[in-house]
Enzyme design. Sequence first.
Site, mmCIF file in Angstrom:
data_model
loop_
_atom_site.group_PDB
_atom_site.id
_atom_site.type_symbol
_atom_site.label_atom_id
_atom_site.label_comp_id
_atom_site.label_asym_id
_atom_site.label_seq_id
_atom_site.Cartn_x
_atom_site.Cartn_y
_atom_site.Cartn_z
ATOM 1 N N HIS A 1 -34.589 42.107 34.203
ATOM 2 C CA HIS A 1 -36.035 41.964 34.021
ATOM 3 C C HIS A 1 -36.397 40.700 33.269
ATOM 4 O O HIS A 1 -37.487 40.167 33.421
ATOM 5 C CB HIS A 1 -36.605 43.228 33.377
ATOM 6 C CG HIS A 1 -36.625 44.346 34.353
ATOM 7 N ND1 HIS A 1 -35.746 45.393 34.305
ATOM 8 C CD2 HIS A 1 -37.368 44.531 35.474
ATOM 9 C CE1 HIS A 1 -35.970 46.194 35.339
ATOM 10 N NE2 HIS A 1 -36.932 45.697 36.055
ATOM 11 N N ARG B 1 -27.085 46.093 37.156
ATOM 12 C CA ARG B 1 -27.792 44.858 37.516
ATOM 13 C C ARG B 1 -27.935 43.899 36.338
ATOM 14 O O ARG B 1 -28.251 42.735 36.493
ATOM 15 C CB ARG B 1 -29.176 45.189 38.095
ATOM 16 C CG ARG B 1 -30.120 45.818 37.109
ATOM 17 C CD ARG B 1 -31.380 46.341 37.775
ATOM 18 N NE ARG B 1 -32.472 45.380 37.789
ATOM 19 C CZ ARG B 1 -33.717 45.673 38.154
ATOM 20 N NH1 ARG B 1 -34.022 46.889 38.583
ATOM 21 N NH2 ARG B 1 -34.659 44.764 38.135
ATOM 22 N N ARG C 1 -48.014 49.492 40.442
ATOM 23 C CA ARG C 1 -46.882 50.390 40.229
ATOM 24 C C ARG C 1 -47.009 51.042 38.861
ATOM 25 O O ARG C 1 -47.219 50.340 37.858
ATOM 26 C CB ARG C 1 -45.554 49.635 40.323
ATOM 27 C CG ARG C 1 -44.380 50.602 40.248
ATOM 28 C CD ARG C 1 -43.063 49.903 40.423
ATOM 29 N NE ARG C 1 -42.718 49.121 39.241
ATOM 30 C CZ ARG C 1 -41.605 48.398 39.145
ATOM 31 N NH1 ARG C 1 -40.774 48.324 40.165
ATOM 32 N NH2 ARG C 1 -41.339 47.724 38.046
ATOM 33 N N ASN D 1 -33.441 45.499 44.051
ATOM 34 C CA ASN D 1 -32.709 45.270 42.794
ATOM 35 C C ASN D 1 -32.014 46.555 42.343
ATOM 36 O O ASN D 1 -30.828 46.568 42.035
ATOM 37 C CB ASN D 1 -33.649 44.829 41.670
ATOM 38 C CG ASN D 1 -34.523 43.676 42.071
ATOM 39 O OD1 ASN D 1 -34.170 42.933 42.967
ATOM 40 N ND2 ASN D 1 -35.659 43.527 41.424
ATOM 41 N N ASP D 2 -32.801 47.617 42.312
ATOM 42 C CA ASP D 2 -32.213 48.890 41.890
ATOM 43 C C ASP D 2 -31.428 49.545 43.010
ATOM 44 O O ASP D 2 -30.414 50.192 42.756
ATOM 45 C CB ASP D 2 -33.304 49.845 41.374
ATOM 46 C CG ASP D 2 -33.665 49.536 39.941
ATOM 47 O OD1 ASP D 2 -32.737 49.370 39.125
ATOM 48 O OD2 ASP D 2 -34.857 49.426 39.638
ATOM 49 N N CYS E 1 -39.872 44.570 48.047
ATOM 50 C CA CYS E 1 -40.412 43.857 46.890
ATOM 51 C C CYS E 1 -39.332 43.516 45.861
ATOM 52 O O CYS E 1 -39.625 42.980 44.811
ATOM 53 C CB CYS E 1 -41.553 44.635 46.237
ATOM 54 S SG CYS E 1 -41.008 46.159 45.466
ATOM 55 N N ARG F 1 -46.229 45.040 38.230
ATOM 56 C CA ARG F 1 -45.359 45.786 37.301
ATOM 57 C C ARG F 1 -46.167 46.060 36.036
ATOM 58 O O ARG F 1 -46.232 45.217 35.134
ATOM 59 C CB ARG F 1 -44.121 44.954 36.955
ATOM 60 C CG ARG F 1 -43.102 44.818 38.083
ATOM 61 C CD ARG F 1 -41.906 44.015 37.601
ATOM 62 N NE ARG F 1 -40.747 44.140 38.451
ATOM 63 C CZ ARG F 1 -40.393 43.244 39.387
ATOM 64 N NH1 ARG F 1 -41.116 42.172 39.573
ATOM 65 N NH2 ARG F 1 -39.311 43.430 40.114
HETATM 66 C C1 PEP Z 1 -36.452 46.723 42.318
HETATM 67 O O1 PEP Z 1 -35.763 47.545 41.737
HETATM 68 O O2 PEP Z 1 -36.045 46.054 43.309
HETATM 69 C C2 PEP Z 1 -37.832 46.453 41.876
HETATM 70 C C3 PEP Z 1 -38.657 45.713 42.573
HETATM 71 O O3 PEP Z 1 -38.222 46.990 40.687
HETATM 72 P P1 PEP Z 1 -37.752 46.446 39.248
HETATM 73 O O4 PEP Z 1 -37.025 45.144 39.471
HETATM 74 O O5 PEP Z 1 -38.986 46.279 38.437
HETATM 75 O O6 PEP Z 1 -36.868 47.520 38.768
HETATM 76 MG MG MG Z 2 -36.653 48.917 40.362
#
Ligand code: PEP
Ligand code: MG
Length: 566
Positions: free
Chosen positions: A189, A459, A326, A448-449, A496, A290
């Site tokens: 993040h 991550r 979100r 990402n997650d 996203c 976010r």
């Molecule tokens: C993700 O997990 O890809 C995402 C867009 O949310 P964040 O990066 O805020 O966890």
């Molecule tokens: Mg995420």
Amino acid sequence: MRLKGIAASNGIVVGPVMVYEPQIYDIAESFFESGLEERYFEKFQSAVIQARQELNTLETRLKIENEEKAKIFCAHQQLLQDPELIQRITTCILRDRMNPEYAVSLIFDEYISMFQTIKDPMIAARSIDLSDVKNRILRILSGKCEKNLSYLPKKVIVIAHDLLPSEIATMDYANCLGFVTEMGNTTSHTAIIARSLNLPAVLGVPDLLSYIQDEEQILLDADAGEVIINPTSRDLEKRKEKDEYLKNENQNNSLPCTMLDGQMIELGINIGSEEISQISVSYDYVGLLRTEFLFMGKASLPNEEEQFKVYTHIVEQCSGKVVTLRTLDIGGDKILPSQTGLKEENPALGKRAIRYCFENRDLFMMQLKAALRASAYGPLQLLFPMVSSMDDIYHIRFMLEEAKQKLREEHRNFNEQIKIGVMIEVPAIAFISDLVAKEVDFASIGTNDLTQYLCAADRMNPAMGSYYQTMSPAMIRILDHIFQEFKKNKKPVSVCGELAGDPVAAALLVGLGARILSMSTSNLVRVKKLLSSITFEQTKSIANVCKQLKTEEEIKKYVQNKIKYE
Ligand code: PEP
Ligand code: MG
């Protein structure tokens, strides 16, 4: 000397370094001899006076540019005026002959633990402030100088072992040219905030702090993921050439994203701040707001009215473009003031995001009501993070209905037909995309997650880089499945996660079925440029071949060769 790291947020800057080392104090039990009471008490008193002066200066400076940040330091001053707290420390010094450091640490820690056990998140948030004030006094008692990211005295590049999202959120952006850390990677993040602020950043540079001193000049080439210590004139010249090139690239970005054979791709932006007016790229919609980033730097979590104002302000600035709000995705590496008591063995697998919101109903209800109210002012849709079962979706619907009912009773306006969507970032929900697609209006894939949970690779941990495979055959299959099921059900699904902002990966995503991509503003022009230079048919045949390949390396190489993106 050149150091290599991970290119986390584009841009090239040159400037002096500020090495930021957050101070952590581990104070042991210690006492002084009889007769020295007055001396040690005076030491404590003058530390308190100095702390008040520092806080006052910070508050005064910040008031001009950022009222919110100023409030944090005002709250800290109030804590230092608490007569009971000061009296208890005084007693420990004068009566029990505790060293001031020990007395401060002991009494503050008692207060901190007490606040952490309080259920109300607003009150629990005070424990972060208490820790901050405690550290300030301990720092003064130890004779060290203040280093604070909220107020940077001149333009610097910040160097640190690691930076928390909350530290970046409160940073003095006007004077921060960029930053470099030893920890982190592209999907942490910290990197995401850097991109949303357009701050050049290189993360994951091993042993960085042992090579760079305070005030040293560096060239931070975040495009190449490189840090050059004491750059030569040739290095600086090259930087200028690159700057010119990027300026040219940014021109003509107002056209929609149309592929060579006419296929249109909708491009959204991921944001985490209210300042839409500073966004210079042209975008089709806000694919991800976010909301946790909006509140990370604040002294406490804003109430319904305050949140309503922020959301409405964003919706109005987007002038008719859809905003995907979100709900709070906190936990993991994103800790809000209200979460201080939360300590889990595996936070990424714990009470994160929607799970935290379900546990803290009042907080969730407050956000739902504020968001619903903002939906009366423009097209706003709701997105829920970390959903992992159909039960979660039913529970969300139930709570949303409760929020709507409360607003009806309060005679508030809101969009009764507000669209709701879920993040697909947990494999368990991805595999039941057929069921999910029937239950929601849209979905957004959080790569990402999804990568983190699919590959069981943290991550946040640069050492897991080779396991964290965003384009592995498993990812291709899971993405393919999601796109197909949503298509069958005629429901839109966007991507996203950070993968959407990587031009090469974006081409593959389109080939797999993505028609909507949302990304950091700093990546949008590059993605648009690449997609506009190839055909949709090309991406489809690339995706078809990739579905047969066996390793991530083969997939990456294949796509790169096919589209030849520099
Ligand atoms: C993700 O997990 O890809 C995402 C867009 O949310 P964040 O990066 O805020 O966890
Ligand atoms: Mg995420």
